[in-house]
Write a protein that holds these residues in place. Structure first.
Motif, PDB file in Angstrom:
ATOM      1  N   ILE A 145      72.772  10.010  18.299  1.00 43.08           N
ATOM      2  CA  ILE A 145      71.679  10.980  17.429  1.00 43.08           C
ATOM      3  C   ILE A 145      70.204  10.758  17.769  1.00 43.08           C
ATOM      4  O   ILE A 145      69.747   9.807  18.047  1.00 43.08           O
ATOM      5  CB  ILE A 145      71.767  10.538  15.914  1.00 43.08           C
ATOM      6  CG1 ILE A 145      73.416  10.718  15.439  1.00 43.08           C
ATOM      7  CG2 ILE A 145      71.200  11.380  15.214  1.00 43.08           C
ATOM      8  CD1 ILE A 145      73.878  10.083  13.943  1.00 43.08           C
ATOM      9  N   SER A 187      78.640   8.253  21.272  1.00 43.50           N
ATOM     10  CA  SER A 187      77.511   9.146  20.757  1.00 43.50           C
ATOM     11  C   SER A 187      76.140   8.929  20.317  1.00 43.50           C
ATOM     12  O   SER A 187      75.857   7.804  20.445  1.00 43.50           O
ATOM     13  CB  SER A 187      78.318   9.347  19.086  1.00 43.50           C
ATOM     14  OG  SER A 187      77.914   8.193  18.485  1.00 43.50           O
ATOM     15  N   THR A 242      73.834  14.801  19.244  1.00 46.10           N
ATOM     16  CA  THR A 242      73.603  15.231  17.985  1.00 46.10           C
ATOM     17  C   THR A 242      71.920  15.318  17.692  1.00 46.10           C
ATOM     18  O   THR A 242      71.455  14.165  17.827  1.00 46.10           O
ATOM     19  CB  THR A 242      74.309  15.037  16.756  1.00 46.10           C
ATOM     20  OG1 THR A 242      75.668  14.994  17.030  1.00 46.10           O
ATOM     21  CG2 THR A 242      73.732  15.952  15.532  1.00 46.10           C
ATOM     22  N   TYR A 243      71.126  16.314  17.752  1.00 45.25           N
ATOM     23  CA  TYR A 243      69.907  16.452  17.438  1.00 45.25           C
ATOM     24  C   TYR A 243      69.564  16.792  15.965  1.00 45.25           C
ATOM     25  O   TYR A 243      70.126  17.647  15.542  1.00 45.25           O
ATOM     26  CB  TYR A 243      69.171  17.398  18.239  1.00 45.25           C
ATOM     27  CG  TYR A 243      69.235  17.004  19.901  1.00 45.25           C
ATOM     28  CD1 TYR A 243      68.433  15.919  20.376  1.00 45.25           C
ATOM     29  CD2 TYR A 243      69.793  17.825  20.956  1.00 45.25           C
ATOM     30  CE1 TYR A 243      68.450  15.465  21.465  1.00 45.25           C
ATOM     31  CE2 TYR A 243      69.902  17.343  22.104  1.00 45.25           C
ATOM     32  CZ  TYR A 243      69.231  16.240  22.599  1.00 45.25           C
ATOM     33  OH  TYR A 243      69.248  15.575  23.797  1.00 45.25           O
ATOM     34  N   GLU A 244      68.732  16.003  15.260  1.00 44.43           N
ATOM     35  CA  GLU A 244      68.396  16.276  14.004  1.00 44.43           C
ATOM     36  C   GLU A 244      66.866  16.319  13.633  1.00 44.43           C
ATOM     37  O   GLU A 244      66.189  15.329  14.233  1.00 44.43           O
ATOM     38  CB  GLU A 244      68.953  15.014  13.115  1.00 44.43           C
ATOM     39  CG  GLU A 244      70.487  15.201  13.090  1.00 44.43           C
ATOM     40  CD  GLU A 244      71.201  14.173  12.140  1.00 44.43           C
ATOM     41  OE1 GLU A 244      70.239  13.498  11.332  1.00 44.43           O
ATOM     42  OE2 GLU A 244      72.486  13.807  12.292  1.00 44.43           O
ATOM     43  N   LYS A 272      67.936  20.582  23.152  1.00 38.96           N
ATOM     44  CA  LYS A 272      69.092  21.094  23.176  1.00 38.96           C
ATOM     45  C   LYS A 272      69.346  22.152  24.302  1.00 38.96           C
ATOM     46  O   LYS A 272      70.467  22.314  24.775  1.00 38.96           O
ATOM     47  CB  LYS A 272      69.076  21.890  21.724  1.00 38.96           C
ATOM     48  CG  LYS A 272      69.394  21.275  20.541  1.00 38.96           C
ATOM     49  CD  LYS A 272      69.236  22.060  19.287  1.00 38.96           C
ATOM     50  CE  LYS A 272      69.283  21.263  17.772  1.00 38.96           C
ATOM     51  NZ  LYS A 272      69.230  22.107  16.800  1.00 38.96           N
TER      52      LYS A 272
END
Length: 243
Positions: A69, A67, A91-93, A82
């Motif tokens: 981030i 995974s 996962t982009y935050e 994205k």
């Protein structure tokens, strides 16, 4: 200071035209050196600080990471990430690096590309990353070289004919804020010495694995006529450490 120039439409447009933005990792002058510093990604949990368009996130997933981030303050950066690098497992935050809070021993690898010279306190970053890493975890990052950031203007000295004379290095031991220009916009960066970077890591307990001042690759020297000037002073500093 949480500066976010990348959501300025004109600035973002100029950034999107850069070779590294359009070509990805292969368009980044330091990638040939940084790539060799990275550990095995197999089944690793990865954090990318200042992920930009997400090219390093993609590389991690495509090379076996469990995974990833990706963190960035720019909404436009993350929208693009994205769009072009929205792979399963990433996962982009949208967060400021200064506001991140993760549990201890969460990640196997923390990456960062050309981000920390925008952050006022590298010591805090080093402390947090050490806490977030699992035992034997890796922290690999690039920053603008202290020789490059010291004087502040980040430009050559030219003669009356506009020809390059030399690169100015001044106020090297006076650390802190520098007002400079990037892609036609005023940008705030933070200068710190090579000693500062290394001692901040050693004080946390990291073991230094590699330090590289990357030179342009033969391919880039051949492709870009002005690239030979990049042999006259270091522009980037790459560091790999282990917990």
């Amino acid at each position: 200071m949480k500066e976010n120039k990348y959501d300025n439409p004109s600035f973002f447009e100029q950034y999107s035209k850069m070779h590294r933005s359009q070509k990805g990792l292969e368009g980044a002058g330091e990638w040939h050196a940084l790539k060799r510093m990275l550990p095995d990604f197999s089944e690793k949990e990865v954090l990318d600080l200042g992920c930009g368009f997400g090219w390093h996130c993609r590389y991690a997933i495509e090379n076996g990471a469990k995974s990833v981030i990706g963190i960035d303050l720019s909404e436009k950066m993350l929208e693009k990430a994205k769009e072009i690098n929205g792979l399963e497992g990433i996962t982009y935050e949208r967060k400021a690096l200064e506001d991140l809070d993760y549990s201890t021993e969460k990640f196997d690898l923390v990456l960062s590309s050309l981000t920390f010279h925008y952050i006022e306190s590298f010591d805090t970053i080093a402390k947090n990353v050490y806490q977030w890493l699992k035992p034997n975890g890796h922290f690999v990052f690039s920053v603008e070289h202290p020789v490059f950031t010291a004087q502040g203007n980040q430009d050559w000295i030219y003669n009356e004919n506009g020809e390059i004379l030399h690169w100015p290095v001044d106020d090297y031991f006076i650390e802190g804020m520098r007002n400079t220009s990037f892609l036609g916009e005023h940008v705030v960066k933070y200068h710190r010495t090579l000693t500062h970077y290394l001692m901040a890591l050693l004080k946390q307990g990291f073991t230094i694995k590699e330090i590289i001042e990357p030179e342009p690759s033969r391919e880039m020297l051949a492709e870009f006529s002005g690239m030979k000037d990049e042999l006259r002073r270091p522009m980037m500093l790459l560091i790999s450490v282990e917990k």
